[in-house]
Structure formats: C-alpha cells, structure tokens
Design a protein around this motif. Sequence first.
Motif, PDB file in Angstrom:
ATOM      1  N   LEU A  10      35.265  35.226  37.871  1.00 51.11           N
ATOM      2  CA  LEU A  10      34.589  36.486  37.572  1.00 51.11           C
ATOM      3  C   LEU A  10      35.028  37.080  36.240  1.00 51.11           C
ATOM      4  O   LEU A  10      34.201  37.403  35.387  1.00 51.11           O
ATOM      5  N   THR A  11      36.331  37.227  36.045  1.00 46.93           N
ATOM      6  CA  THR A  11      36.847  37.935  34.867  1.00 46.93           C
ATOM      7  C   THR A  11      37.248  37.015  33.724  1.00 46.93           C
ATOM      8  O   THR A  11      37.426  37.470  32.596  1.00 46.93           O
ATOM      9  N   GLY A  12      37.394  35.708  34.015  1.00 46.88           N
ATOM     10  CA  GLY A  12      37.865  34.780  32.998  1.00 46.88           C
ATOM     11  C   GLY A  12      39.360  34.846  32.774  1.00 46.88           C
ATOM     12  O   GLY A  12      39.900  34.156  31.902  1.00 46.88           O
ATOM     13  N   LEU A  13      40.061  35.665  33.551  1.00 51.70           N
ATOM     14  CA  LEU A  13      41.515  35.787  33.415  1.00 51.70           C
ATOM     15  C   LEU A  13      42.212  34.610  34.088  1.00 51.70           C
ATOM     16  O   LEU A  13      41.642  33.957  34.966  1.00 51.70           O
ATOM     17  N   PRO A  14      43.465  34.353  33.711  1.00 50.39           N
ATOM     18  CA  PRO A  14      44.253  33.366  34.465  1.00 50.39           C
ATOM     19  C   PRO A  14      44.330  33.751  35.938  1.00 50.39           C
ATOM     20  O   PRO A  14      44.293  34.940  36.277  1.00 50.39           O
ATOM     21  N   ASN A  15      44.439  32.745  36.814  1.00 50.06           N
ATOM     22  CA  ASN A  15      44.586  33.019  38.246  1.00 50.06           C
ATOM     23  C   ASN A  15      46.061  32.942  38.638  1.00 50.06           C
ATOM     24  O   ASN A  15      46.950  32.801  37.790  1.00 50.06           O
ATOM     25  N   ARG A  16      46.331  33.015  39.933  1.00 52.55           N
ATOM     26  CA  ARG A  16      47.715  33.028  40.422  1.00 52.55           C
ATOM     27  C   ARG A  16      48.469  31.759  40.013  1.00 52.55           C
ATOM     28  O   ARG A  16      49.653  31.816  39.655  1.00 52.55           O
ATOM     29  N   VAL A  17      47.781  30.606  40.052  1.00 54.16           N
ATOM     30  CA  VAL A  17      48.431  29.322  39.737  1.00 54.16           C
ATOM     31  C   VAL A  17      48.919  29.312  38.297  1.00 54.16           C
ATOM     32  O   VAL A  17      50.081  28.983  38.014  1.00 54.16           O
ATOM     33  N   LEU A  18      48.037  29.680  37.371  1.00 58.55           N
ATOM     34  CA  LEU A  18      48.401  29.662  35.957  1.00 58.55           C
ATOM     35  C   LEU A  18      49.458  30.724  35.654  1.00 58.55           C
ATOM     36  O   LEU A  18      50.384  30.486  34.868  1.00 58.55           O
ATOM     37  N   LEU A  19      49.323  31.898  36.260  1.00 53.65           N
ATOM     38  CA  LEU A  19      50.302  32.955  36.013  1.00 53.65           C
ATOM     39  C   LEU A  19      51.692  32.536  36.487  1.00 53.65           C
ATOM     40  O   LEU A  19      52.692  32.794  35.807  1.00 53.65           O
ATOM     41  N   GLN A  61      31.317  44.309  38.469  1.00 54.70           N
ATOM     42  CA  GLN A  61      31.253  44.862  37.122  1.00 54.70           C
ATOM     43  C   GLN A  61      32.452  45.759  36.835  1.00 54.70           C
ATOM     44  O   GLN A  61      32.989  45.764  35.722  1.00 54.70           O
ATOM     45  N   LEU A  62      32.893  46.489  37.854  1.00 60.75           N
ATOM     46  CA  LEU A  62      34.064  47.350  37.691  1.00 60.75           C
ATOM     47  C   LEU A  62      35.319  46.514  37.451  1.00 60.75           C
ATOM     48  O   LEU A  62      36.137  46.845  36.589  1.00 60.75           O
ATOM     49  N   LEU A  63      35.468  45.427  38.185  1.00 64.19           N
ATOM     50  CA  LEU A  63      36.630  44.555  38.003  1.00 64.19           C
ATOM     51  C   LEU A  63      36.666  43.979  36.588  1.00 64.19           C
ATOM     52  O   LEU A  63      37.737  43.896  35.966  1.00 64.19           O
ATOM     53  N   ILE A  64      35.508  43.603  36.078  1.00 64.75           N
ATOM     54  CA  ILE A  64      35.433  43.077  34.707  1.00 64.75           C
ATOM     55  C   ILE A  64      35.829  44.156  33.708  1.00 64.75           C
ATOM     56  O   ILE A  64      36.584  43.902  32.749  1.00 64.75           O
ATOM     57  N   ALA A  65      35.360  45.397  33.927  1.00 66.85           N
ATOM     58  CA  ALA A  65      35.680  46.505  33.023  1.00 66.85           C
ATOM     59  C   ALA A  65      37.169  46.838  33.058  1.00 66.85           C
ATOM     60  O   ALA A  65      37.787  47.112  32.022  1.00 66.85           O
ATOM     61  N   VAL A  66      37.760  46.821  34.256  1.00 65.93           N
ATOM     62  CA  VAL A  66      39.197  47.088  34.386  1.00 65.93           C
ATOM     63  C   VAL A  66      39.997  46.011  33.661  1.00 65.93           C
ATOM     64  O   VAL A  66      40.954  46.312  32.937  1.00 65.93           O
ATOM     65  N   ALA A  67      39.600  44.751  33.833  1.00 61.40           N
ATOM     66  CA  ALA A  67      40.288  43.647  33.167  1.00 61.40           C
ATOM     67  C   ALA A  67      40.235  43.810  31.654  1.00 61.40           C
ATOM     68  O   ALA A  67      41.233  43.594  30.947  1.00 61.40           O
ATOM     69  N   THR A  68      39.082  44.222  31.142  1.00 53.81           N
ATOM     70  CA  THR A  68      38.914  44.408  29.695  1.00 53.81           C
ATOM     71  C   THR A  68      39.843  45.502  29.181  1.00 53.81           C
ATOM     72  O   THR A  68      40.520  45.329  28.155  1.00 53.81           O
ATOM     73  N   ARG A  69      39.914  46.623  29.881  1.00 51.49           N
ATOM     74  CA  ARG A  69      40.793  47.719  29.451  1.00 51.49           C
ATOM     75  C   ARG A  69      42.260  47.323  29.521  1.00 51.49           C
ATOM     76  O   ARG A  69      43.062  47.683  28.654  1.00 51.49           O
ATOM     77  N   MET A  70      42.638  46.597  30.561  1.00 53.64           N
ATOM     78  CA  MET A  70      44.038  46.199  30.690  1.00 53.64           C
ATOM     79  C   MET A  70      44.456  45.260  29.570  1.00 53.64           C
ATOM     80  O   MET A  70      45.570  45.375  29.028  1.00 53.64           O
ATOM     81  N   LYS A  71      43.567  44.338  29.208  1.00 53.53           N
ATOM     82  CA  LYS A  71      43.885  43.409  28.114  1.00 53.53           C
ATOM     83  C   LYS A  71      44.140  44.169  26.812  1.00 53.53           C
ATOM     84  O   LYS A  71      45.007  43.804  26.022  1.00 53.53           O
ATOM     85  N   GLN A  72      43.379  45.251  26.609  1.00 51.76           N
ATOM     86  CA  GLN A  72      43.541  46.041  25.387  1.00 51.76           C
ATOM     87  C   GLN A  72      44.876  46.779  25.343  1.00 51.76           C
ATOM     88  O   GLN A  72      45.363  47.128  24.271  1.00 51.76           O
ATOM     89  N   ALA A  73      45.473  47.019  26.519  1.00 53.65           N
ATOM     90  CA  ALA A  73      46.738  47.757  26.582  1.00 53.65           C
ATOM     91  C   ALA A  73      47.958  46.843  26.465  1.00 53.65           C
ATOM     92  O   ALA A  73      49.089  47.326  26.359  1.00 53.65           O
TER      93      ALA A  73
END
Length: 324
Positions: A10-19, A61-73
């Motif tokens: 969904l977000t394109g972020l790393p998952n638990r395995v990669l983290l 859509q909210l999860l994607i938006a939250v992920a985007t803001r967190m990456k910026q921080a």
Amino acid sequence: LEHIAHFDALTGLPNRVLLADRLRQGMTQAQRRGKLLAVVFLDLDGFKAINDHHGHEAGDQLLIAVATRMKQALREGDSLARIGGDEFVVMLSEMESEDEALVVAKKFLLMFEQPYELQQQQIHIGGSFGVSFYPRDAGDAASLFRFADLAMYKAKQGGGYGYACYSPEMEQRAQEHMAIHLRLKEAISLGKLKLLYQPQFDCPSGLIEGAEALVRWHDDVLGEVAPSKFIPIAEATGLIFPLSEWVLETACKQIAAWEKAGTPLRVAVNISAQQFRRSTLLSEVRAALERTGANPRLLEIEITETVAMAQPVAAIEQIKELRS
C-alpha cells in the motif's frame, strides 16, 4: 518477488522483515561507533472509526498520507516501515543522546495537528508513540520491537496523542496482565467468580427497591483481584464476552430465586461496550431469561452514556428491543 517480500504493497514502505534486517545492521553500527539507536512504534488513534465512517478506501488513503508526512520528518539514515494495519515503526540511528529521539517523536506529534484531506473533508486523527533504546533497553531486535510496543500502549492508556519511553515496570505490568488473563480465563471456565448484590434504597421509606450485581474474584494464586484490574484486561482480550454472559446468567438465576422465595427484587446488570455492540445481545438476554425463568421486569440493563451515544441510531433500536 524481492520487492514483494520486503515492501508494503500500500505505502511502498519497508515491511517488518526488511526493517528487522536494517535494525540488526543499525545495532551493529551503533555498537561499533558508540552511538545510540531508537525504535519508535506508532499506532494511529481512532483509525477504526475512520474506516467505519468513511470506508476502507479512505482509510488506505489516510495511511498513505501519514506515511508521506512521517518520511518528511525523518533524518537521512533513519528507516520508516509499516508493519501492518495502522502500525508504523521508525528506526532512528546514529544518535548522540536519547533526547534526539524525543525531538523526532515530538515532530511526529506536530504533524497530526494539521488535518488530512479525505473525500473532500478535513479529517483529524492522532497517534500514540512508544520508544525503546539500544543498548539501554535491549540488545536484540525482537526485544526492542516489543518494548517500543509496550511503551506505545502506555501512551494509549494515557489518552493517546502522546509518547512514552519504555521502562522495566512496563514489562512487569505486561507479565502481570498476562497472568491475570490466564487465571481469569480459567476462573470463568471453572465457575470460580462470584456475584455480590449491592442494595439500592429508597431514601424516604428506607426500603430496598433493587440491587446492582457486582462481579468479584478471589484467585487461589493471585488472591483478591480488584474489578478495576481484571475488567479492563477482559475487555482487551475478549474475555469480557464469556464473563458478561456468566454475570447475566447468574443474576437471572438470583432474580428467579428471590421471586420464588416471595421477595422479588429488581437487579441491575452492567453491560460492556463490546457486548452492547454485539448483534447477539438481544438473543443472549432472552435466552438467559428463558433458561432461568427470571421475570424480565425484574432485570435492569445498565449502559453508559458513552456507549449509547457512540452510534445513537443503532443504540436507540437496541434499547427499544431490550425494553420490549
């Protein structure tokens, strides 16, 4: 296949395995350089309500938006992952002090002050953060994850929209909760609970006009366990359903016994939020009355205003049916 195995669809972020892999590398590097590393666990406050009222597509859509803001921080070198549902984990590496992690946590809190635009509506949502540190709290990735998760729940219990750092007391409390959960499950199945009846008096006449059923528990190992301790654990683990069913059945038996003895008395039974929201509540109450032979007019169902007003239209229908 490599991408699917290591990244969230969904977000394109790393998952638990990669983290987890990056966390192990980060710990090795931190040890070599004499630096600190932090794991920050985020859980959104009220995300289920967003899904319920706006639909799962809006929730995505909210999860994607939250992920985007967190990456910026985040700083360069930090890692952000989505590990499932509305849960995110951040690895903060190369830190000189624990205060640096708290600065980032405060940045995350600030990002929730601005609303999110969903379906042409302004949506406000908060988040609860838990923080654990390497090497202070643990020396392995699994423990750091778990301790940050425990700290996040501590932040949740404080009302949400905040953060908490892990302390050993949280682990002790978690073990205590687990012990209560296991013992309570056994107590319910073996009938080791008891119901007390607190009388309700009519002030002018001084006569008893009813009673409230109160569940009490004395455990062979834990001793006397206060309802303020075991009820929240029952609600969090799903044991509230068999517990509530037992309370209802036992109270109905007492209603029938008192009426048969010629001393009929109205008995009030508290219904939990989870039980009230169940579609089976009406049939459970009817079945308990039929099995015990209790007079329905002597059974009083108590709910809180918070429960009733969460979904008022549905609550009104439920209350009407119960009254009928």
